[in-house]
Each structure stands twice: as C-alpha cells, then as structure tokens.
Design a protein around this motif. Structure first.
Motif, PDB file in Angstrom:
ATOM      1  N   ALA A 233       0.743  -1.091   0.003  1.00 24.29           N
ATOM      2  CA  ALA A 233       0.072   0.021   0.017  1.00 24.29           C
ATOM      3  C   ALA A 233       0.908   1.137  -0.010  1.00 24.29           C
ATOM      4  N   ALA A 234       1.905   1.304   0.808  1.00 25.13           N
ATOM      5  CA  ALA A 234       2.684   2.286   0.986  1.00 25.13           C
ATOM      6  C   ALA A 234       3.352   2.556  -0.639  1.00 25.13           C
ATOM      7  N   ALA A 235       4.040   1.482  -1.174  1.00 25.72           N
ATOM      8  CA  ALA A 235       4.398   1.677  -2.444  1.00 25.72           C
ATOM      9  C   ALA A 235       3.535   2.234  -3.528  1.00 25.72           C
ATOM     10  N   ASP A 236       2.215   1.615  -3.366  1.00 25.24           N
ATOM     11  CA  ASP A 236       1.225   2.168  -4.431  1.00 25.24           C
ATOM     12  C   ASP A 236       0.965   3.837  -4.178  1.00 25.24           C
ATOM     13  N   ALA A 237       0.927   4.149  -2.804  1.00 24.79           N
ATOM     14  CA  ALA A 237       0.705   5.890  -2.422  1.00 24.79           C
ATOM     15  C   ALA A 237       1.911   6.419  -3.176  1.00 24.79           C
ATOM     16  N   ASP A 241       1.830   9.516  -5.613  1.00 22.28           N
ATOM     17  CA  ASP A 241       2.876  10.720  -5.212  1.00 22.28           C
ATOM     18  C   ASP A 241       3.879  11.057  -6.327  1.00 22.28           C
ATOM     19  N   ALA A 242       4.468   9.989  -6.687  1.00 21.10           N
ATOM     20  CA  ALA A 242       5.500  10.256  -7.769  1.00 21.10           C
ATOM     21  C   ALA A 242       4.777  10.603  -9.232  1.00 21.10           C
ATOM     22  N   THR A 243       3.884  10.208  -9.439  1.00 15.46           N
ATOM     23  CA  THR A 243       3.457  10.554 -10.578  1.00 15.46           C
ATOM     24  C   THR A 243       2.710  11.958 -10.971  1.00 15.46           C
ATOM     25  N   ALA A 244       2.344  12.435  -9.370  1.00 19.21           N
ATOM     26  CA  ALA A 244       1.568  13.638  -9.483  1.00 19.21           C
ATOM     27  C   ALA A 244       2.862  14.658  -9.615  1.00 19.21           C
ATOM     28  N   ALA A 245       3.797  14.216  -8.929  1.00 19.79           N
ATOM     29  CA  ALA A 245       4.829  15.112  -8.658  1.00 19.79           C
ATOM     30  C   ALA A 245       5.529  15.144  -9.857  1.00 19.79           C
ATOM     31  N   GLU A 246       5.684  14.223 -10.817  1.00 22.44           N
ATOM     32  CA  GLU A 246       6.223  13.995 -12.197  1.00 22.44           C
ATOM     33  C   GLU A 246       5.137  15.080 -13.083  1.00 22.44           C
ATOM     34  N   ALA A 247       3.815  15.333 -12.589  1.00 22.78           N
ATOM     35  CA  ALA A 247       3.102  15.884 -13.561  1.00 22.78           C
ATOM     36  C   ALA A 247       3.234  17.448 -13.241  1.00 22.78           C
TER      37      ALA A 247
END
Length: 290
Positions: A233-237, A241-247
């Motif tokens: 679950a932490a890895a999915d979160a 977060d990494a995808t949003a940060a990349e955006a």
C-alpha cells in the motif's frame, strides 16, 4: 568303561614315548624303587584332570615335564593319552598335553575340550582323578581309616552315581548364575523404567515445543504478510505521489519555458526601446544645436 592303553611321552621319568597295554584280566607292574611305577598312576590321575601339583609330588604343574638329566636334555612338553573302551563298545581317547609356559590342554577323540568335560566323562564312569579306586603309595592306611563321608563317596562311586553329583553341582551353579542374572535383569528393567519415564517427559516437552514452534511460525508468517501488505500500500501511494510530482514538474517546466520565451521577448523589446530612446535623444540634441 575299561582302560585299554596308557601312552606316555615326556611325563616325569618317561622321557621317550611308552605304551602300557592293559589287557583283560589282572595287569601288574613290578620293578625296583624309582623305576616309575608311581608315575604311571600319577599319569592316569593327571590325564583325568588332576590340577594339584602337590598331589603329583611337584611344586608346579610344569614339574610333570621331564626335567632332563646329565645325559638327556629336558623336554618342552609332556603328553599322556588314555584309550578307553566305553560302555557302548566304542573306543574313546583322552589326551592331556602340557607345554612349558603355555599351560595344558585336553582333547577327546581329537577334539579340544575343557577340563570340566574330561572330569564329567570319568565321573559318568564312576571314576576320576580323586577316585578312591586310585590308591597311591602310603594311601592304604588312609583308605582303611576313611571317615564316613569318605566311605560314602566310595560307595557312591561304586554305585556309579558320582557323575550325577557332578551334574547336580553344575546345574546348581548354573541355577545360581541364572538367579543372579535375573536379579541383574530386574535392576536393568527398573533402570530402564526410570529412563523411559524421563524419555516420556522429554517427549511431552518436545511435543509442546513443536506445537509452540508451529504457532510461532504461523504468527511470524501472518506478521510478515501484514507488513508486506502495508509495504505494498505504501508503494502504491508513493507511486501515485511520484506520478503527481512528475506532472507538476512537467507543468513547471512548461511554465519555465514560457517565462523564458517572454523574458527573451521583453529583452528584445527593451533593446528596441533603448535604441529608439537613444535615437530620440540624439535627435533632440541635434535639434537643440540647431
């Protein structure tokens, strides 16, 4: 049982092999003192199992071996054999041989046996090394003045039951040994019972340890699975977060590029304005001069 032949070699004064044939009837041995008449009787007793050196007029059992003379070397062994005619009509040969430093050995019909077997063979025939029928020198008076127990032994031997007494003593000895073995067996069984009880306790403890170990392994597996779920679950979160940060990084990059382009346009416009201002200043200065 009847003795048919006595063969002697190296026994006391009989240095060379000699045969004494005992024919049916009365056999007499005569000769001067010291010629070896008593040695014949001692050879019989020795072959029948006599183990007392004193009764054979010696200090040790090896004294029965020819010790040598001034003209004859000593012998290394002595051997006496008795040829018997059994009650069943079969001939049997009893041999006793002694070697210096090696002890004595018995054979019956060429087969190695124990001294006990030889004594039992002659006891069954109502005779033996200590039989009252074997009267040594100076023993006539002792036979006449025998005690009641000694006379009883003579009568039992004459009746042919001496072998039964030997077998009875042997059976009693075996019985005592068996009783001792049974007592020892009871002690071993009790000891084994104590050890078995200790082993049962250890088995119960081992079973409890195995059950607890299994429960611990299940609990550890569940704990590891829960931690794995939390980690997933932490890895999915983290991936979200990494995808949003990349955006956000992409948008910020595009804004930076737009700002850079506006900056370049502003710089160009400023340069044009500065050129126009400089031209206007020069035109104003020229107009002033005019």
């Amino acid at each position: 049982m009847q003795i048919k032949r006595l063969r002697i070699a190296g026994f006391k004064s009989f240095v060379d092999p000699a045969d004494l044939v005992i024919a049916p009837g009365l056999t007499g041995v005569v000769g001067p003192n010291g010629c070896g008449k008593s040695n014949l009787l001692e050879a019989l007793r020795w072959t029948m199992g006599e183990n007392s050196a004193k009764s054979l007029r010696g200090a040790g059992m090896e004294d029965v071996i020819f010790a040598g003379t001034a003209t004859r070397p000593p012998r290394d062994f002595a051997e006496v054999s008795i040829l018997l005619d059994g009650a069943d009509g079969e001939e049997r040969e009893v041999v006793r041989r002694i070697e210096r430093g090696a002890g004595s050995a018995y054979r019956i019909d060429g087969r190695d046996v124990r001294a006990k077997d030889v004594a039992l063979l002659f006891a069954d025939a109502a005779t033996g090394a200590h039989s009252p029928a074997l009267v040594s020198q100076n023993r006539i008076g002792a036979v006449i003045a025998a005690k009641p127990t000694e006379r009883r032994a003579m009568l039992e031997e004459a009746a042919g039951i001496a072998g039964l007494h030997v077998r009875r003593r042997d059976a009693e000895a075996r019985l005592r040994a068996t009783e001792a073995n049974l007592a020892r067996l009871d002690e071993l069984i009790a000891d084994q019972d104590v050890r078995a009880a200790a082993l049962r306790r250890q088995a119960r403890q081992a079973e409890r340890y195995r059950t607890l170990s299994e429960q611990i392994r299940v609990a550890e597996a569940r704990m590891i699975f829960a931690r794995w779920r939390e980690a997933v679950a932490a890895a999915d979160a983290a991936r979200a977060d990494a995808t949003a940060a990349e955006a956000r990084v992409t948008a910020a990059g595009e804004a930076e590029q737009a700002a850079a382009a506006a900056q370049h346009a502003a710089v160009a416009a400023l340069a044009d304005a500065r050129g126009a201002a400089l031209a206007a200043r020069e035109a104003a200065s020229e107009a002033g001069h005019r």
